[in-house]
Write a protein that holds these residues in place. Structure first.
Motif: not given
Length: 440
Positions: A2-4, A6-7, A156, A158, A167, A169-170
């Motif tokens: 999810t960080d990827d 969001l980026d 997933s 973002g 935010q 989630y998966r």
């Protein structure tokens, strides 16, 4: 993961804002699934899919445009943002469009246990499908298999919005199903069973699924037709959730704003019996439709859509809420107002008690086709199931139509005690009075 995502979404939002967009909503998603189907003990089909994409909604004043793409390099995302802004400037204005104000955004993100670590691999999926099929074929009277399957999925998401929301989630999913055929030639009957869950450990055993499918198919052999008449109808829980689905369509804020719902003037009114409460719980642990926040970054809340028979309000996203002059309800998605886990709570009356209470009636296990007039509430559907005589299921019936009006049907619904959470909309068996059966 999810960080990827969001980026990537943040990159799109930042570039669109740099170009002059007034607001931007970006969703980056990654989805993977595997499905294996077997027939007669051999693999019939294997499907695997992977998708990774980004969707943008860019605002220029009150005008907006949406665009999506699956090439996720920096250059491609920049071009996507540029094209979206160009399109937005050409679009007609919508006075109700726009993202949420910062003070409307979700600030507490609950942990809902939506991502499993125990998903079955392809070999395990094949085993599950074969076990379900074998159990169905072992039922006396089953003549052949119509196929069995097992699947797994991972998704997933973002979400980044220019109001400060960021935010993700998966969630995961697993499922097993089996379809059995009983009888021979033109007398063949088919039925099925399935189980789906967020976590593998919550699935029902494949042997139970196959055996249930087989037993259901055998019970349907030699169906009869019945005369046209008006009788009480019991909806099996497999199809009773459809009644709740019709309610959700009627109280969707987009339909209310258009004036195309038979319940458009019913807010605050008694539309079910006082014994009926219908609940939405988006934060249900491991729920089929659970989500920590809605698609517009707003907090989700448990609420009674129907409280002791009274309609409490509409299903609203930001746009529908603005159209109707109401506060949003945290039920937004990319496709408009939507719900998560909705269910009709069980009563203390058992399904057997409901059947015994009827001198004559119909027990519906399958619905075919749909003719629902959302403006008037008129209801008509093809059906099959079992005839009730003197408090007992007596013989299978098919090729009939049941008809009524949803307003009248809602007022007489009587739930049973056998609620199971098997999808994002769930209900126990439901007895409905006074429906018309069109038979012979």
């Amino acid at each position: 993961m999810t960080d990827d995502l969001l980026d990537l979404a943040g990159l799109a939002v930042a570039h669109a804002r740099k170009l002059g967009a007034d607001a931007v909503h970006a969703v980056a998603a990654d989805g993977r699934s595997t499905e294996i189907s077997v027939l007669d003990g051999r693999i019939e089909k294997v499907e695997q899919s992977e998708a990774r994409d980004i969707s943008l909604k860019v605002f220029a004043g009150k005008s907006s445009a949406s665009i999506s793409g699956s090439v996720l390099t920096k250059e491609a995302i920049h071009r996507l943002a540029e094209n979206a802004l160009r399109m937005a400037k050409l679009a007609p204005p919508d006075p109700h469009a726009g993202i949420a104000d910062p003070d409307q955004l979700a600030t507490e993100i609950p942990e809902l246990d939506l991502a499993a670590t125990d998903l079955p691999d392809p070999a395990k999926l094949e085993e599950l499908a074969k076990r379900a099929e074998a159990a169905g074929l072992a039922v006396k009277g089953v003549s052949k298999s119509s196929g069995a399957g097992a699947s797994r999925s991972e998704t997933s998401v973002g979400i980044v919005i220019s109001n400060g929301f960021a935010q993700g989630y998966r969630r995961t999913g697993v499922g097993v199903s089996m379809s059995a055929i009983a009888g021979e030639g033109l007398a063949m009957q088919r039925d099925y069973d399935y189980s789906s869950a967020v976590h593998f450990v919550d699935l029902r055993a494949p042997e139970v699924i196959g055996r249930t499918a087989g037993e259901r198919a055998v019970e349907r052999i030699n169906p009869r037709k019945v005369k046209s008449q008006s009788v009480p109808v019991i909806y099996d829980r497999r199809v009773a959730s459809g009644l709740i689905g019709h309610l959700l369509g009627a109280i969707n804020g987009a339909a209310i704003a258009r004036g195309t719902s038979f319940l458009k003037d019913a807010m605050g009114q008694q539309i079910f019996g006082p014994h009926i409460t219908i609940v939405e719980d988006p934060h249900m642990l491991r729920g089929h439709g659970s989500r920590p926040f809605d698609g517009e970054g707003l907090a989700c809340h448990r609420r009674n859509l129907i409280d002791q028979g009274v309609l409490t309000g509409w299903i609203l996203d930001l746009r529908a809420a603005r159209q109707l002059g109401l506060a949003p309800t945290g039920q937004g998605s990319r496709g408009g107002p939507s719900t998560s886990n909705v269910f009709l709570p069980a009563s203390t009356e058992t399904p057997e008690d409901q059947i015994r209470s009827l001198k004559q009636g119909l027990y519906v296990t399958e619905l075919i086709g749909s003719s629902i007039n959302n403006v008037t509430g008129d209801y008509s559907r093809g059906a099959s199931g079992f005839w009730i005589e003197n408090g007992e299921l007596t013989f299978p019936v098919s090729e009939i139509t049941i008809a009524g009006n949803l307003k009248d049907m809602f007022r007489t619904i009587r739930p049973a005690s056998n609620l199971e959470f098997r999808s994002s909309v769930s209900a126990p068996n439901c007895l409905v009075e006074g429906l018309t059966i069109a038979g012979v």
